[in-house]
Structure formats: C-alpha cells, structure tokens
Design a protein around this motif. Structure first.
Motif, mmCIF file in Angstrom:
data_model
loop_
_atom_site.group_PDB
_atom_site.id
_atom_site.type_symbol
_atom_site.label_atom_id
_atom_site.label_comp_id
_atom_site.label_asym_id
_atom_site.label_seq_id
_atom_site.Cartn_x
_atom_site.Cartn_y
_atom_site.Cartn_z
ATOM 1 N N UNK A 15 0.852 -1.190 0.000
ATOM 2 C CA UNK A 15 0.000 0.000 0.000
ATOM 3 C C UNK A 15 0.887 1.238 0.000
ATOM 4 N N UNK A 16 0.646 2.128 -0.959
ATOM 5 C CA UNK A 16 1.376 3.402 -1.044
ATOM 6 C C UNK A 16 0.346 4.505 -0.853
ATOM 7 N N UNK A 17 0.525 5.278 0.204
ATOM 8 C CA UNK A 17 -0.461 6.304 0.524
ATOM 9 C C UNK A 17 0.217 7.465 1.223
ATOM 10 N N UNK A 18 -0.553 8.531 1.450
ATOM 11 C CA UNK A 18 -0.022 9.692 2.177
ATOM 12 C C UNK A 18 -0.612 9.698 3.581
ATOM 13 N N UNK A 19 0.274 9.750 4.567
ATOM 14 C CA UNK A 19 -0.158 9.776 5.953
ATOM 15 C C UNK A 19 -0.753 11.150 6.266
ATOM 16 N N UNK A 20 -2.046 11.234 6.656
ATOM 17 C CA UNK A 20 -2.664 12.539 6.864
ATOM 18 C C UNK A 20 -2.075 13.319 8.036
ATOM 19 N N UNK A 21 -1.444 12.627 8.970
ATOM 20 C CA UNK A 21 -0.898 13.318 10.142
ATOM 21 C C UNK A 21 0.420 13.998 9.844
ATOM 22 N N UNK A 22 1.269 13.340 9.052
ATOM 23 C CA UNK A 22 2.607 13.882 8.777
ATOM 24 C C UNK A 22 2.787 14.372 7.353
ATOM 25 N N UNK A 23 1.813 14.063 6.467
ATOM 26 C CA UNK A 23 1.917 14.403 5.040
ATOM 27 C C UNK A 23 3.058 13.662 4.347
ATOM 28 N N UNK A 24 3.569 12.614 4.973
ATOM 29 C CA UNK A 24 4.604 11.805 4.337
ATOM 30 C C UNK A 24 3.959 10.742 3.454
ATOM 31 N N UNK A 25 4.599 10.458 2.318
ATOM 32 C CA UNK A 25 4.166 9.362 1.458
ATOM 33 C C UNK A 25 4.850 8.095 1.956
ATOM 34 N N UNK A 26 4.056 7.105 2.365
ATOM 35 C CA UNK A 26 4.603 5.893 2.971
ATOM 36 C C UNK A 26 4.182 4.684 2.155
ATOM 37 N N UNK A 27 5.004 3.649 2.211
ATOM 38 C CA UNK A 27 4.716 2.359 1.571
ATOM 39 C C UNK A 27 4.763 1.293 2.663
ATOM 40 N N UNK A 28 3.688 0.526 2.774
ATOM 41 C CA UNK A 28 3.569 -0.477 3.824
ATOM 42 C C UNK A 28 3.354 -1.845 3.187
ATOM 43 N N UNK A 29 4.055 -2.846 3.716
ATOM 44 C CA UNK A 29 3.916 -4.202 3.207
ATOM 45 C C UNK A 29 5.030 -4.535 2.224
ATOM 46 N N UNK A 30 4.979 -5.757 1.710
ATOM 47 C CA UNK A 30 5.978 -6.181 0.743
ATOM 48 C C UNK A 30 7.118 -6.951 1.361
ATOM 49 N N UNK A 31 7.974 -7.445 0.490
ATOM 50 C CA UNK A 31 9.129 -8.240 0.890
ATOM 51 C C UNK A 31 10.401 -7.412 0.720
ATOM 52 N N UNK A 32 11.551 -8.049 0.942
ATOM 53 C CA UNK A 32 12.824 -7.354 0.717
ATOM 54 C C UNK A 32 12.978 -6.960 -0.749
ATOM 55 N N UNK A 33 12.441 -7.806 -1.630
ATOM 56 C CA UNK A 33 12.491 -7.463 -3.051
ATOM 57 C C UNK A 33 11.647 -6.226 -3.327
ATOM 58 N N UNK A 34 10.477 -6.136 -2.704
ATOM 59 C CA UNK A 34 9.641 -4.953 -2.862
ATOM 60 C C UNK A 34 10.347 -3.722 -2.309
ATOM 61 N N UNK A 35 11.036 -3.882 -1.189
ATOM 62 C CA UNK A 35 11.783 -2.766 -0.618
ATOM 63 C C UNK A 35 12.859 -2.283 -1.583
ATOM 64 N N UNK A 36 13.525 -3.230 -2.227
ATOM 65 C CA UNK A 36 14.553 -2.870 -3.208
ATOM 66 C C UNK A 36 13.943 -2.078 -4.364
ATOM 67 N N UNK A 37 12.772 -2.506 -4.831
ATOM 68 C CA UNK A 37 12.108 -1.806 -5.937
ATOM 69 C C UNK A 37 11.700 -0.397 -5.509
ATOM 70 N N UNK A 38 11.142 -0.273 -4.306
ATOM 71 C CA UNK A 38 10.734 1.033 -3.803
ATOM 72 C C UNK A 38 11.919 1.989 -3.716
ATOM 73 N N UNK A 39 13.052 1.469 -3.260
ATOM 74 C CA UNK A 39 14.227 2.320 -3.101
ATOM 75 C C UNK A 39 14.836 2.696 -4.442
#
Length: 215
Positions: A15-39
């Motif tokens: 899930x890629x969304x914007x946190x309404x409290x901090x206005x940060x765009x966050x990505x939640x879930x996934x594996x190490x491979x997903x983390x590599x792709x996000x980065x």
C-alpha cells in the motif's frame, strides 16, 4: 465438493499512501524485493516503525515529485508481480477531478511559497499570481461570478415572483472582488518597489585633512 480457499501471501500486497498526520508518502507491506524496488525506482527510504519497518519518501518533496515517485514505484511493483494499492491522490495517471485537484495543489503551493518567503520580491510574485489583471486568481474568480450573475438573472426573469435580492447581490460581490484585486495589486507594487530600493549610501568619511590642506 467444497472448493478450498486460495492461499494469499500478505507480503505480496503493498500500500502506497499519504499519511494525513505527517503528510509523508509511505509504503507499507511487501518483501525485501519490494523494498529494493521502492528504493531503486521511487527513492523511498527505509524507516523503523512501531509495527515493523516501512518505507517513506524524503521530507520536503514537492507534491508533483511525490506523485511522480509514488506512481513510478507502484508500476515497477506491479510489473514485478506485487498487488499494489496506490492512493488515487498520488496517481499521476488518474483523470477524475484532475483539474480540481490541480487547482487545489496550486493554491496550496502559493500558500507555502508566501509562508516561506524571505524577500519582498517573493511576496510580490505570489501577490501577482493572485491579482494579475488577466490571469490572476481573483480576476478569473470575478469572471465566474459575473457569468453566474448574468445566468441567474436571466433565469430569474423566466420565473417571476421568486426572491431576487440574493441574485442581485452577486453584482455587488463581483465589484468587491475587483476592489480586492486592486488593493492586492497596490500591495504587490509596493513590495516590488521595496525590493528594488537601493541600499542607503554610507555617510561621508570624517578623516583628518591632509598636511597639505592644513597648510
């Protein structure tokens, strides 16, 4: 025969969304491979949270950069076989209400620009965006109000007996918008002149006269 329920791998969902409290765009879930792709594709940073690691975009990114990076990362994850939920507000390819969203982002950027202004020139630039005679926000808004006044007045004539005072006051509102634009332009000109004003010249030196002058 009862069909067995399929197995779902929770870590394949991101899930890629914007946190309404901090206005940060966050990505939640996934594996190490997903983390590599996000980065690699989105420039996300790894961060430790109270319920495990997550990823976020750096602080201070403009909204358009946030949307670009989030959209790019989501498509890379989809291509790698992950199921992705991308917040529609971050999807650069989303079309519904895109013009309204763009207008809201534009107004938000103006507010941030003037809040962070460090010079009179920067203030004058924002005031110009608001009250420029042709394409300023206030003159364009006044044009909408005037057209609404004309249309409502025409419809009022076709329905005699209805209350007409609120519609008539639209004309006063249009004149008030014109006056507001004039006042803002005066402030804009004052700020622009203040930015161009030369620095005060240093006072003349009071050094002692030379020996030849004393003679």
């Amino acid at each position: 025969m009862k069909q067995p329920e399929p197995d779902f791998w929770v870590l394949e969902y991101v899930t890629i969304t914007k946190d309404p409290r901090t206005d940060l765009v966050v990505a939640i879930g996934g594996t190490e491979k997903a983390a590599d792709i996000l980065q690699r594709t989105g420039g996300f940073l790894s961060a430790a949270g109270p319920r495990g690691d997550y990823h976020r975009l750096p602080h201070g990114l403009p909204v358009e950069q946030q949307r670009l990076k989030a959209t790019t990362a989501s498509h890379a994850l989809l291509a790698a076989g992950y199921s992705v939920h991308l917040d529609p507000a971050l999807n650069m390819l989303a079309t519904p209400d895109s013009e309204r969203d763009a207008a809201l982002r534009y107004l938000a950027r103006l507010a941030k620009r003037v809040a962070a202004a460090g010079t009179s020139t920067e203030v004058a630039e924002v005031l110009t965006e608001i009250a420029a005679p042709v394409h300023g926000l206030l003159p364009l808004t006044r044009e909408v109000v005037v057209r609404a006044w004309i249309a409502a007045s025409d419809l009022q004539e076709a329905a005699p007996g209805a209350e007409s005072v609120p519609i008539a006051r639209l004309g006063d509102t249009a004149r008030s918008l014109s006056e507001a634009a004039r006042v803002i332009l005066q402030a804009r000109n004052h700020a622009a002149r203040a930015a161009q004003r030369p620095a005060t010249a240093p006072p003349p030196s009071r050094a002692q006269p030379s020996v030849s002058r004393r003679r």
